[in-house]
Enzyme design. Structure first.
Site, PDB file in Angstrom:
ATOM      1  N   CYS A  26      70.289  22.058   0.779  1.00 44.06           N
ATOM      2  CA  CYS A  26      71.733  22.767   0.645  1.00 44.06           C
ATOM      3  C   CYS A  26      71.387  24.555   0.953  1.00 44.06           C
ATOM      4  O   CYS A  26      70.354  24.748   0.492  1.00 44.06           O
ATOM      5  CB  CYS A  26      72.222  22.423  -0.797  1.00 44.06           C
ATOM      6  SG  CYS A  26      74.112  22.987  -0.800  1.00 44.06           S
ATOM      7  N   ASP A 149      74.770  18.531 -11.466  1.00 45.36           N
ATOM      8  CA  ASP A 149      74.200  19.707 -11.333  1.00 45.36           C
ATOM      9  C   ASP A 149      74.174  20.533 -12.685  1.00 45.36           C
ATOM     10  O   ASP A 149      75.031  19.830 -13.688  1.00 45.36           O
ATOM     11  CB  ASP A 149      75.061  20.609 -10.488  1.00 45.36           C
ATOM     12  CG  ASP A 149      74.290  21.816  -9.885  1.00 45.36           C
ATOM     13  OD1 ASP A 149      74.800  22.498  -8.988  1.00 45.36           O
ATOM     14  OD2 ASP A 149      73.138  22.013 -10.212  1.00 45.36           O
TER      15      ASP A 149
END
Ligand SMILES: O=C(O)c1ccccc1NCC(=O)[C@H](O)[C@H](O)COP(=O)(O)O
Length: 228
Positions: A26, A149
């Site tokens: 990412c 996350d």
């Protein structure tokens, strides 16, 4: 054919390879970093359309970057509390296959945006002991997966690991494990959690938004080693 002939069919058990852990890199901002990630087999590439992020790319920048991506590598657009119009404007310029909602978007917000732009989405969950992940998953039934996350100041890309024992066993095989993963801890994470996929940003960087190609290669190698 004689009806009394019995056809002997030898049963062969097909040994299915264990599922390969998918890998998302990412926060890509440079074409050479994309090439490095694709070269070692990254399955998905994330582009951050959140202006406060040091990994932010404009739609025009992302469109140019995405043109460098060969087939069979998924592009993920990452948004934080963006409106339908804002996401639609990005999707009009950038061929994104998947949306990732990483802000405070409600289930209704996610559905409205995903339906407006006709894209599937994954939902980021900021894991902490107070968050019932199974209940959270039940709220976002339209999401293809939860991206688990850490709960960080701001919204993400924080390089912080959360307590993986907080992940319910029944959720793990469907989840994308994220948050502070790196070359040193990803094998342990995979062995402990057995996630569908792993996601990494700062753990493969030499500076914010600048990916380290050796770290990317080592991260992917560590994931593959963990599956042996
Ligand atoms: O990457 C960012 O800068 C970011 C900023 C704001 C919201 C989300 C962001 N990233 C989302 C991701 O999917 C990251 O890969 C994830 O948060 C893990 O980041 P890291 O702990 O640095 O590996």
């Amino acid at each position: 054919m004689k009806t009394d002939t019995v056809l002997s069919v030898s049963s062969t058990s097909v040994a299915f390879r264990p599922q390969r852990t998918r890998i998302k890199i990412c926060g890509l901002t440079r074409a050479n970093d994309i090439a490095a990630a694709v070269a070692v087999g990254a399955d998905a590439l994330g582009f951050v359309f959140y202006e406060k992020s040091p990994r932010y790319v404009t739609a025009a920048e992302a469109a140019a970057l995405v043109r460098e991506i060969p087939p069979f590598v998924m592009t993920v657009g990452l948004f934080v509390n963006a409106s339908v119009a804002e996401v639609a404007a990005v999707c009009a310029q950038v061929p994104l296959q998947l949306l990732q909602f990483h802000g405070d978007e409600s289930p209704a917000d996610c559905m409205a945006i995903a339906q407006a732009v006709q894209r599937p989405f994954i939902r980021a969950a900021r894991v902490q002991p107070e968050l019932d992940l199974l209940e959270y998953q039940a709220q976002y039934t339209a999401a293809q997966a939860l991206l688990l996350d850490a709960h960080v100041t701001g919204y993400g890309g924080g390089g912080k690991v959360f307590d993986w024992s907080l992940i319910p066993e029944k959720l793990a095989p469907q989840a994308v494990l994220s948050g502070g993963l790196n070359v040193q801890n990803v094998a342990t994470a995979i062995k402990q959690v057995r996630p569908y996929a792993v996601d990494v940003s700062s753990g493969v960087e030499s500076a914010k938004g600048i990916k380290d190609h050796q770290l990317i290669q080592q991260f992917v190698a560590a994931v593959r080693q963990a599956e042996q």
